[in-house]
Design a protein around this motif. Sequence first.
Motif, PDB file in Angstrom:
ATOM      1  N   ARG A  50      -6.246   9.240  -2.885  1.00  0.00           N
ATOM      2  CA  ARG A  50      -6.593   8.771  -4.221  1.00  0.00           C
ATOM      3  C   ARG A  50      -6.282   7.291  -4.258  1.00  0.00           C
ATOM      4  NH1 ARG A  50      -9.366  10.772  -8.820  1.00  0.00           N
ATOM      5  NH2 ARG A  50      -8.372  10.026 -10.731  1.00  0.00           N
ATOM      6  N   GLN A  51      -7.299   6.429  -4.344  1.00  0.00           N
ATOM      7  CA  GLN A  51      -7.160   4.997  -4.203  1.00  0.00           C
ATOM      8  C   GLN A  51      -7.240   4.294  -5.558  1.00  0.00           C
ATOM      9  OE1 GLN A  51      -9.972   3.768  -1.166  1.00  0.00           O
ATOM     10  NE2 GLN A  51      -8.484   4.279   0.420  1.00  0.00           N
ATOM     11  N   PRO A  52      -6.992   2.965  -5.598  1.00  0.00           N
ATOM     12  CA  PRO A  52      -7.059   2.244  -6.878  1.00  0.00           C
ATOM     13  C   PRO A  52      -8.383   2.470  -7.602  1.00  0.00           C
ATOM     14  CG  PRO A  52      -6.076   0.842  -5.206  1.00  0.00           C
ATOM     15  CD  PRO A  52      -6.540   2.087  -4.504  1.00  0.00           C
ATOM     16  N   GLY A  53      -8.299   2.564  -8.922  1.00  0.00           N
ATOM     17  CA  GLY A  53      -9.483   2.811  -9.719  1.00  0.00           C
ATOM     18  C   GLY A  53      -9.880   4.269  -9.784  1.00  0.00           C
ATOM     19  N   GLY A  54      -8.998   5.147  -9.278  1.00  0.00           N
ATOM     20  CA  GLY A  54      -9.306   6.574  -9.281  1.00  0.00           C
ATOM     21  C   GLY A  54     -10.330   6.981  -8.251  1.00  0.00           C
ATOM     22  N   ALA A  74     -12.124   5.672  16.073  1.00  0.00           N
ATOM     23  CA  ALA A  74     -13.238   5.633  15.141  1.00  0.00           C
ATOM     24  C   ALA A  74     -12.797   6.294  13.848  1.00  0.00           C
ATOM     25  CB  ALA A  74     -14.471   6.334  15.716  1.00  0.00           C
ATOM     26  N   SER A  75     -13.553   6.074  12.783  1.00  0.00           N
ATOM     27  CA  SER A  75     -13.274   6.794  11.544  1.00  0.00           C
ATOM     28  C   SER A  75     -14.560   6.985  10.753  1.00  0.00           C
ATOM     29  CB  SER A  75     -12.234   6.060  10.686  1.00  0.00           C
ATOM     30  OG  SER A  75     -12.800   4.904  10.091  1.00  0.00           O
ATOM     31  N   TRP A  76     -14.568   8.042   9.975  1.00  0.00           N
ATOM     32  CA  TRP A  76     -15.635   8.301   9.013  1.00  0.00           C
ATOM     33  C   TRP A  76     -14.969   8.595   7.682  1.00  0.00           C
ATOM     34  CZ3 TRP A  76     -16.697  12.547   5.922  1.00  0.00           C
ATOM     35  CH2 TRP A  76     -17.928  12.533   5.250  1.00  0.00           C
ATOM     36  N   ALA A  77     -15.292   7.814   6.659  1.00  0.00           N
ATOM     37  CA  ALA A  77     -14.671   7.959   5.348  1.00  0.00           C
ATOM     38  C   ALA A  77     -15.752   8.192   4.299  1.00  0.00           C
ATOM     39  CB  ALA A  77     -13.861   6.715   5.003  1.00  0.00           C
ATOM     40  N   ARG A  78     -15.525   9.179   3.448  1.00  0.00           N
ATOM     41  CA  ARG A  78     -16.448   9.510   2.375  1.00  0.00           C
ATOM     42  C   ARG A  78     -15.832   9.157   1.034  1.00  0.00           C
ATOM     43  NH1 ARG A  78     -21.542  10.052   0.423  1.00  0.00           N
ATOM     44  NH2 ARG A  78     -21.680  11.655  -1.196  1.00  0.00           N
ATOM     45  N   ASP A  79     -16.368   8.121   0.374  1.00  0.00           N
ATOM     46  CA  ASP A  79     -15.974   7.757  -0.983  1.00  0.00           C
ATOM     47  C   ASP A  79     -16.749   8.679  -1.923  1.00  0.00           C
ATOM     48  OD1 ASP A  79     -15.767   6.688  -3.518  1.00  0.00           O
ATOM     49  OD2 ASP A  79     -15.916   4.604  -2.868  1.00  0.00           O
ATOM     50  N   ALA A  80     -16.093   9.767  -2.338  1.00  0.00           N
ATOM     51  CA  ALA A  80     -16.769  10.770  -3.154  1.00  0.00           C
ATOM     52  C   ALA A  80     -17.043  10.270  -4.568  1.00  0.00           C
ATOM     53  CB  ALA A  80     -15.921  12.050  -3.203  1.00  0.00           C
ATOM     54  N   ILE A 196       1.845  17.506   9.348  1.00  0.00           N
ATOM     55  CA  ILE A 196       1.436  17.443   7.956  1.00  0.00           C
ATOM     56  C   ILE A 196       2.142  16.260   7.315  1.00  0.00           C
ATOM     57  CG2 ILE A 196       3.234  19.058   7.203  1.00  0.00           C
ATOM     58  CD1 ILE A 196       1.214  20.073   5.085  1.00  0.00           C
ATOM     59  N   ASP A 197       1.466  15.544   6.402  1.00  0.00           N
ATOM     60  CA  ASP A 197       2.049  14.318   5.872  1.00  0.00           C
ATOM     61  C   ASP A 197       1.505  14.015   4.487  1.00  0.00           C
ATOM     62  OD1 ASP A 197      -0.519  12.830   6.247  1.00  0.00           O
ATOM     63  OD2 ASP A 197      -0.042  13.098   8.368  1.00  0.00           O
ATOM     64  N   GLY A 198       2.157  13.062   3.828  1.00  0.00           N
ATOM     65  CA  GLY A 198       1.718  12.642   2.511  1.00  0.00           C
ATOM     66  C   GLY A 198       2.325  11.319   2.112  1.00  0.00           C
ATOM     67  N   THR A 199       1.707  10.667   1.129  1.00  0.00           N
ATOM     68  CA  THR A 199       2.215   9.410   0.601  1.00  0.00           C
ATOM     69  C   THR A 199       2.071   9.394  -0.920  1.00  0.00           C
ATOM     70  OG1 THR A 199       0.082   8.246   0.714  1.00  0.00           O
ATOM     71  CG2 THR A 199       1.488   8.141   2.668  1.00  0.00           C
ATOM     72  N   VAL A 200       2.900   8.576  -1.559  1.00  0.00           N
ATOM     73  CA  VAL A 200       2.720   8.202  -2.965  1.00  0.00           C
ATOM     74  C   VAL A 200       2.887   6.695  -3.023  1.00  0.00           C
ATOM     75  CG1 VAL A 200       3.475  10.397  -3.936  1.00  0.00           C
ATOM     76  CG2 VAL A 200       5.165   8.614  -3.465  1.00  0.00           C
ATOM     77  N   ASP A 206      -2.389   1.327 -10.731  1.00  0.00           N
ATOM     78  CA  ASP A 206      -2.757   2.728 -10.539  1.00  0.00           C
ATOM     79  C   ASP A 206      -1.757   3.431  -9.636  1.00  0.00           C
ATOM     80  OD1 ASP A 206      -5.087   2.492 -12.044  1.00  0.00           O
ATOM     81  OD2 ASP A 206      -6.247   1.832 -10.298  1.00  0.00           O
ATOM     82  N   ALA A 207      -1.510   4.711  -9.917  1.00  0.00           N
ATOM     83  CA  ALA A 207      -0.721   5.559  -9.031  1.00  0.00           C
ATOM     84  C   ALA A 207      -1.633   6.076  -7.921  1.00  0.00           C
ATOM     85  CB  ALA A 207      -0.109   6.721  -9.798  1.00  0.00           C
ATOM     86  N   LEU A 208      -1.158   6.045  -6.690  1.00  0.00           N
ATOM     87  CA  LEU A 208      -1.928   6.457  -5.522  1.00  0.00           C
ATOM     88  C   LEU A 208      -1.216   7.600  -4.808  1.00  0.00           C
ATOM     89  CD1 LEU A 208      -2.460   2.893  -4.018  1.00  0.00           C
ATOM     90  CD2 LEU A 208      -3.783   3.980  -5.847  1.00  0.00           C
ATOM     91  N   PHE A 209      -1.972   8.409  -4.071  1.00  0.00           N
ATOM     92  CA  PHE A 209      -1.351   9.413  -3.211  1.00  0.00           C
ATOM     93  C   PHE A 209      -2.331   9.825  -2.135  1.00  0.00           C
ATOM     94  CE2 PHE A 209      -3.477  11.985  -6.412  1.00  0.00           C
ATOM     95  CZ  PHE A 209      -3.996  13.056  -5.689  1.00  0.00           C
ATOM     96  N   SER A 210      -1.797  10.433  -1.075  1.00  0.00           N
ATOM     97  CA  SER A 210      -2.635  10.975  -0.013  1.00  0.00           C
ATOM     98  C   SER A 210      -1.962  12.195   0.601  1.00  0.00           C
ATOM     99  CB  SER A 210      -2.905   9.926   1.078  1.00  0.00           C
ATOM    100  OG  SER A 210      -1.734   9.705   1.866  1.00  0.00           O
ATOM    101  N   LEU A 211      -2.780  13.084   1.171  1.00  0.00           N
ATOM    102  CA  LEU A 211      -2.321  14.260   1.896  1.00  0.00           C
ATOM    103  C   LEU A 211      -3.134  14.357   3.165  1.00  0.00           C
ATOM    104  CD1 LEU A 211      -2.112  16.863  -1.040  1.00  0.00           C
ATOM    105  CD2 LEU A 211      -0.175  15.798   0.165  1.00  0.00           C
TER     106      LEU A 211
END
Length: 217
Positions: A50-54, A74-80, A196-200, A206-211
Amino acid sequence: MQPTSSIAAPIILTLALVSSSLCLAGRPLAVDDANVNEVGAGHVEAWYARQPGGVNVWTVAPAYGLTEGMEIAASWARDASNQVNTTALQAKFRLTPSQKDGCNVGAAIGASRPNDGSGNTPYINGLLSCNMDAGSLHLNLGANRPPDGPTLNTWGLAFEREFGAMTAHVEYFGQEQASPTFQLGLRTELVKNVQIDGTVGHASGDALFSLGLKFQF
């Protein structure tokens, strides 16, 4: 003109592509370390952020130790949220030997490209990692050049430490023309070779987090 947050998102994503075999940095850190996978070893990382701006982003990022001191990723990222896909390719080099007690230097070069027709964003990143009894410190200094824009300096600082089966980190990173990000993270091994990992965190108000998950092979 592309919004700053849209330009920054693929660059920040590429900072966390790779991990190490001696230094501790890797997913879920955004700040990179100065080491590479051993020859023939690799991993695949997958995470939701969950990045800045929601903005909601899903990412898959494989990496592989191609030769001694060199790793390709390499990476593939989907901005939903904005319906944009971004791909990136990177080569990372360990320039000095890794040390359990001491510092080593690395470098990464690559490019990212969204599918919205805006063109490539090349980047370069200098890496320093220092290991000590208290933990590991990582410093990044780099730059990227968005399409039709000026070269932007990037930077990052992270500290991580093991606490039994857990490894915790704190980091602060950013680039010109964008608000910096402060982030805390935790990771542990779920089963052998599966993390398994996570961030806040916090950026731009904005509040951010990842899993995420990481699979090593």
